[in-house]
Design a protein around this motif. Structure first.
Motif, PDB file in Angstrom:
ATOM      1  N   ASN A 141       3.474   6.117  -5.606  1.00 41.63           N
ATOM      2  CA  ASN A 141       3.032   5.976  -7.180  1.00 41.63           C
ATOM      3  C   ASN A 141       2.033   7.106  -7.134  1.00 41.63           C
TER       4      ASN A 141
ATOM      5  N   GLN B  61       0.907  -1.041  -0.146  1.00 37.42           N
ATOM      6  CA  GLN B  61      -0.016  -0.141  -0.074  1.00 37.42           C
ATOM      7  C   GLN B  61       0.896   1.213   0.137  1.00 37.42           C
TER       8      GLN B  61
ATOM      9  N   GLU C 224       2.013   1.968  -3.387  1.00 37.37           N
ATOM     10  CA  GLU C 224       0.885   2.447  -4.377  1.00 37.37           C
ATOM     11  C   GLU C 224       0.779   4.081  -4.033  1.00 37.37           C
TER      12      GLU C 224
END
Length: 305
Positions: free
Chosen positions: A251, A245, A248
């Motif tokens: 990103n 997570q 992510e």
């Protein structure tokens, strides 16, 4: 429709004997409904081909090289602690981190990525390069203990700052992963972070492990301060799911940028109506030949009857 004929030397004799009166003869080929339809379609196709039809697509997008992204990973002895779960088995922290980095790195298309590993000392494993597959391979070759058994976070940040100084891309991002407390006294982490902030380096810090356990030796306060000083963010990853997570979220915070290409994809379509016109021409000629042959057969049949 004109056609060749034979000259008959005894023509006058034949006329006299048969008592038939010579007359002018001609075969007029009449164009039927199908033939008219084909001619009109041929004309339409030729006009369409001469108009040079083309298909203009949407402008293509290409990845823009927008930042230098440096991963500074802790490979001190504490990263060999086998307290992370991957699937049904316990693995070392470093093995879990490396596995998820293998998924993270290929997604950073457009970034020039580099690698720094640190323990008692810090060293450059990969200088900045757009070749992410090479970076990924060099990551795989690193293992716990290659940089010593202690954790010197300040040295890693200072080395990363020097690496950024040699780079020309203005946007600079560092991802710092560690599970320990800085054990050095020559380069303090906050001093190194302050210098990095002056050079506009954004540092995202990730604390590995659970700081509440007996094996936990994580200095969350320092990691939080490093992130705050440089405009980054601190994340705590206690297992593979939380670390995934974190990647992510990074990103999302540092998205891949795209730029529009100046040339739009263009496809010429004139060969299609032109080819169809030629095919219809051949079909019309074939129908004409067949029609003529049928008429001659009918005429010869009537004469024989």
């Amino acid at each position: 429709m004109k056609s060749a004929s034979l000259t008959l030397p005894t023509y006058a004799v034949v006329v006299e004997e048969t008592k038939q009166k010579p007359r002018v003869g001609a075969l007029v080929k009449k164009r039927g409904f199908v033939s008219w339809v084909l001619v009109i379609l041929i004309w339409v196709c030729l006009v369409a081909a001469l108009s040079s039809p083309r298909l203009v697509g949407e402008p293509e997008m290409k990845v823009k090289t927008s930042r230098s992204f440096l991963i500074a990973a802790d490979i001190s002895f504490s990263m060999a602690t086998p307290d992370w779960q991957v699937g049904d088995k316990k693995v070392r922290r470093w093995d879990a981190v490396k596995s998820l980095l293998h998924d993270f790195i290929p997604k950073r298309k457009g970034d020039r990525m580099g690698l720094i590993f640190f323990g008692s000392s810090a060293y450059i494993q990969a200088p900045f390069t757009p070749d992410l597959s090479t970076v990924d391979q060099l990551l795989e070759e690193a293992d716990v203990g290659m940089a010593g058994q202690m954790t010197h976070i300040g040295k890693a940040i200072a080395l990363g700052r020097k690496l950024f100084d040699k780079d020309t891309i203005p946007e600079k991002v560092m991802l710092l992963l560690t599970d320990g407390v800085d054990a050095g006294d020559d380069v303090l982490p906050l001093d190194a972070a302050d210098l990095a902030a002056q050079d506009s380096v954004i540092i995202y810090t990730i604390g590995i492990g659970d700081p509440q356990t007996k094996k936990g030796d994580l200095d969350e306060k320092t990691l939080q301060e490093i992130a705050d000083m440089t405009g980054g963010k601190y994340f705590l990853a206690m297992d593979t799911h939380s670390l995934e997570q974190v990647y992510e979220e990074i990103n999302r915070l540092e998205p891949i940028e795209y730029e529009e290409m100046t040339n739009k994809p263009l496809k010429l379509l004139y060969p299609y109506p032109l080819g169809l016109a030629l095919a219809l021409m051949l079909l019309e000629m074939l129908i004409g030949v067949i029609s003529l042959a049928l008429r001659r057969l009918k005429k010869e049949g009537g004469a024989n009857g």
